[in-house]
Design an enzyme around this catalytic site. Structure first.
Site, short mmCIF file in Angstrom:
data_model
loop_
_atom_site.label_atom_id
_atom_site.label_comp_id
_atom_site.label_asym_id
_atom_site.label_seq_id
_atom_site.Cartn_x
_atom_site.Cartn_y
_atom_site.Cartn_z
N GLN A 237 11.88 72.08 15.28
CA GLN A 237 11.64 72.18 13.84
C GLN A 237 10.34 72.91 13.54
O GLN A 237 10.08 73.26 12.39
CB GLN A 237 11.62 70.79 13.21
CG GLN A 237 13.00 70.14 13.14
CD GLN A 237 13.00 68.79 12.46
OE1 GLN A 237 13.39 67.80 13.06
NE2 GLN A 237 12.59 68.72 11.20
N ARG A 384 14.09 62.49 7.54
CA ARG A 384 14.33 63.05 6.21
C ARG A 384 13.36 62.49 5.17
O ARG A 384 13.77 61.97 4.12
CB ARG A 384 15.76 62.79 5.78
CG ARG A 384 16.22 63.80 4.72
CD ARG A 384 17.68 63.71 4.48
NE ARG A 384 18.10 64.78 3.61
CZ ARG A 384 19.32 65.31 3.66
NH1 ARG A 384 20.19 64.89 4.53
NH2 ARG A 384 19.66 66.26 2.84
N CYS A 385 12.09 62.55 5.51
CA CYS A 385 11.10 62.10 4.53
C CYS A 385 9.76 62.73 4.87
O CYS A 385 9.58 63.26 5.95
CB CYS A 385 10.99 60.59 4.53
SG CYS A 385 9.96 59.88 5.79
N GLU A 760 14.55 65.72 1.03
CA GLU A 760 14.50 64.33 1.46
C GLU A 760 14.58 63.33 0.32
O GLU A 760 14.74 62.13 0.57
CB GLU A 760 13.21 64.11 2.24
CG GLU A 760 12.00 64.36 1.38
CD GLU A 760 10.76 64.57 2.22
OE1 GLU A 760 10.87 65.23 3.25
OE2 GLU A 760 9.72 64.06 1.84
#
Ligand code: CDP
Length: 806
Positions: A237, A384-385, A760
């Protein structure tokens, strides 16, 4: 020739710029199975690596015998910590400033830990050889409970650390303690709470879970010894950061390392960190002189890479009798597992947890977070945050519900009384954040009206009475949430990881015939960057999005950037894209003025062209300007049309949302039925409404999973009980409800196009909405709080504990 035929609207529509639901360009290859993932990389002579992993959660490694494995035809090498030690690669630094064993060095600290790396001619031989490596373990006492880990006589887990020595984030108060991190005013907060008319207290646990992307982690390392070049394909990522870390660890100069993130099948934070598999594939390629591939299987992924959450959050919230919040106190016991490998900015060992005052105007607050070692896998990634914002949102949204019970007040009204008002922005929170913009009351009223909130409450009350009369076994829960997100790390002055400042970048090259390529420091894992970043540019430089290629993920070609996680792409790289576009436009203005034989100030921008002020029939389109930039000598102007922008955001962006989940629960079976889910998101300027809707659907489904069943659970021996997809809940279309999406639009005042992140938000806001619905269903029967995940058995047990089974 100039062509006045198309109208302004037609020219704008042709661009497919900001606000257009442009179809995702990447889906053409994905839907035809033409993606190019790491496991699709096949190189001549490529070898395959696989790990011997520990079956124990805590054990001393007395010996490792590789003879039988090496004797298996096709096995090339078996690496252990002893082989890595001369290279100083048997341990590696973590993103959190701790260190982590690459291969077991004397002992193992969690089940699934990497012990030896087998390299063979193919994946099957490697797997067979893994079985032949003989490891002699001596079991040690296991700690899976962070509170027990801090007991005075608890077993020492990290024997490599000096007992009294400080950690990366200051003093350690116990041999299994990692850090205490504090923010806010403890004294003022305690005073506010001690003198308050009403105080609510609760322990809120956000359980350990896992991002579980469809594609597991993997890498292919290829060391070209002739040219001294290392090429590394991987599920990264943050490819540039991986290149820098690989260079620092290996001593290979950074220009001789090329890191490529090809297509990635979902990241969700799982692919931010550096894993032993990456290091071992590099070492194995250097040692063997051949390319080496390492691909995790599903169990490896669930058991050993990057868990998320695992926060025990003890809260106190105080208010006046009529519901005005006066203070918030939170102490977190954070279970980080065997090594502190959280992916957080260096300054913030609990990430952005101190956004936990949420959407509310709370005058004083304090948070303290104790990080603790246990015999569990390391990680603590932002699933996802934006780092720990999901835990923070869940905490405050549960505390609000508990306070509403304490006050005997409607939870929607309690929120409304305490929202930060529109005129308070930019708003300085008690815990140090400056919220950029928001209009919470408008969003809230819209959401309540959309679901018919007052009628729902009446229906709920009637159903409770019917339940008490024995006429139904169903209960209605109304799960309310108003969340505020914080996304877009940097600014560099606040946010770095391992000293690397969190800016991002975009480099644009306009071709002579008026099409373009833009390269960014981010990397899409399914979010649709190739579609949406072209749209930002289309609006900025007047070239149709269909004529712009977006490229990410190759460190040899893309400008340096910190990657994609925490919804930072749009706030940071999206801003860099707009700024680079503006540089292009500034140069284009000079060229247009020259071509039109007027002063620079006498031309103005109009959709896809510069035109002479007051004489719109005299213009030059971007395509004409691009051609001229290469082919016409323009005094004082270099040939070509290129620009690069490295963008350090002045602040984070603060998207927000109002979510309402209406859920029916069967008190006898614990089953739930989601009748309605309404999600209003405000992510500022909307680049692509269709992509946003897709992001919201996906994030809500992950939130559903987390709230209603997904967990990484351990038994008391440290065995992972949910290490396969038979046990780890991944929702399918069958479990997924219908979602109603909606929006308001409050632009960010500091972002060049006013956009905030969104990826997110649905996970952050969705989890409390689902969980609040479950809790709310039992409020009338005296429940204050029950822990997630709310699987059928736990819901049934809650009903049973409340005496609802007669
Ligand atoms: O960093 P990540 O890509 O995961 O998250 P993001 O910046 O929130 O973007 C997710 C997707 O939604 C991207 O394709 C964005 O361009 C798109 N988006 C949008 O269309 N409008 C916004 N205001 C925010 C994001």
């Amino acid at each position: 020739m100039n062509d006045l035929t198309p109208t302004r609207e037609e020219r704008t529509a042709k661009l497919k710029g900001l606000g257009t639901s442009r179809k995702r360009v990447e889906d053409v290859r994905f839907t035809q199975g033409k993606g190019n993932y790491v496991d699709d990389v096949k190189l001549p002579g490529m070898l395959h690596g696989d790990f011997v992993r520990s079956p124990y959660a805590h054990a001393r490694v007395k010996s490792i015998n590789i003879d039988a494995a090496m004797a298996l035809p096709g096995v090339i090498a078996v690496l252990t910590a002893k082989d890595l030690e001369p290279l100083s690669l048997h341990w590696m630094p973590t993103l959190a400033g701790d260190k982590q064993m690459v291969l077991a060095d004397g002992k193992v600290l969690f089940q699934g830990q990497e012990v030896a790396f087998v390299v063979a001619e193919d994946r099957y031989i490697a797997a067979d050889a893994v079985e032949l490596v003989e490891v002699d373990y001596e079991e040690l006492p296991v700690i899976t409970d962070p509170f027990k880990a801090l007991e005075p006589d608890a077993t020492v887990l990290r024997e490599d650390l000096e007992p009294g020595a400080d950690g990366a984030h200051g003093p350690r108060k116990h041999h299994n303690h990692i850090f205490l991190w504090e923010e806010g005013d403890a004294e003022a907060t305690n005073q506010a709470i001690d003198s308050a008319e009403v105080v609510a207290e609760e322990m809120v646990y956000y359980h350990r879970t896992h991002p579980c992307p469809l594609e597991t982690c993997g890498s292919v390392a290829s060391m070209d010894k002739v040219n001294g070049k290392l090429t590394l394909w991987g599920t990264f990522q943050a490819p540039h950061v991986v290149r820098t870390v690989a260079s620092l660890l290996s001593g290979i100069e950074e220009h001789n390392i090329r890191v490529i993130s090809p297509d990635i099948g979902g990241g969700f934070g799982n692919k931010v960190g550096v894993y032993p598999g990456y290091v071992c594939s590099i070492v194995a390629s250097i040692v063997t002189g051949r390319p080496v591939k390492w691909i995790e299987d599903r169990m490896d992924n669930l058991m050993a890479t990057a868990f998320a959450r695992d926060y025990w959050m003890k809260g106190k919230i105080s208010a006046t009798k009529d519901g005005k919040i006066t203070g918030l106190h939170c102490h977190v016991t954070a279970d980080h597992g065997a090594f502190d490998a959280c992916a957080d900015p260096t300054k913030f060992p609990a990430g952005f947890f101190h956004i936990c005052t949420g959407s509310y105007d709370i005058p004083v607050a304090y948070v303290g977070v104790d990080g603790v070692y246990t015999n569990k896998a390391p990680g603590g990634v932002a699933y996802r945050c934006s780092f720990r914002v999901t835990e923070a949102a869940y905490f405050i949204e549960r505390m609000i519900e508990v306070l509403a019970i304490e006050l005997n007040m409607d939870a929607a009204e309690l929120r409304r009384i305490n929202f930060i008002r529109k005129d308070q922005f930019p708003y300085q929170s008690a815990l140090g954040w400056e919220y950029d913009s928001g209009d919470y009351h408008t969003a809230w009223d819209k959401a309540l009206a959309a679901v018919g909130y007052d009628d729902l409450r009446k229906e709920q009350a009637a159903q409770v009475e019917a339940f008490k009369r024995g006429e139904t076994r169903k209960l209605l829960g109304i799960g309310l949430t108003h969340f505020t997100e914080i996304v877009g790390a940097g600014p560099v002055k606040n946010c770095d990881i391992l000293g690397m400042g969190m800016f991002d970048s975009c480099e644009i090259r306009i071709h002579p015939t008026g099409s373009a390529i833009a390269r960014l420091g981010t990397i899409s894992q399914g979010q649709g960057h190739a579609t949406t970043f072209a749209q930002i540019l289309a609006s900025e430089i007047g070239i149709p999005a269909d004529s712009i290629t977006i490229e990410e993920g190759d460190t040899d070609t893309a400008p340096y950037g910190l990657g994609t996680y925490g919804s930072r792409s749009t706030p940071v790289a999206g801003a860099a894209t707009a700024m680079a576009g503006r540089k292009i436009r500034a140069k284009a203005q000079m060229i247009a003025a020259y071509l039109l034989e007027v002063h620079d100030d006498d031309v103005e921008w109009d959709v896809d062209r510069f035109q002479v002020k007051g004489a719109p029939e005299r213009f030059k389109t971007m395509a004409e300007i691009a051609y001229a930039s290469y082919n016409q000598a323009i005094p004082g102007v270099e040939p070509g049309l290129e620009a690069v922008s490295y963008y350090d955001p002045p602040n984070m962006t603060y998207p927000f949302g109002a979510y309402i989940c209406v859920m029916e629960i069967d008190a006898d079976t614990g089953e739930h039925d989601i009748r309605q889910f309404y999600a209003l998101d405000d992510c500022g300027t909307r680049i692509n409404p269709m992509v946003i809707e897709g992001q919201v659907h996906g994030g809500l489904t992950e939130a559903l999973a987390i709230a209603m069943g997904q967990e990484i659970a351990y038994d008391e021996l440290g065995n992972v009980k949910t290490g396969t997809l038979m046990d780890f809940f991944l929702p399918t279309a069958w479990e997924t409800p219908n979602y109603t999406t909606d929006h308001t639009e409050t632009p960010s005042p500091h972002h060049p196009i006013g956009a905030k992140g969104v990826g997110e938000s649905p996970n952050v806001g969705g989890v409390p909405a689902f969980s609040n619905a479950v809790n709310d269903a039992f409020r009338a029967f005296g429940l204050r709080h029950t822990h997630m995940p709310h699987d059928h058995w736990r819901i049934w047990k809650t009903a049973n504990d409340l005496g609802l089974h007669g």
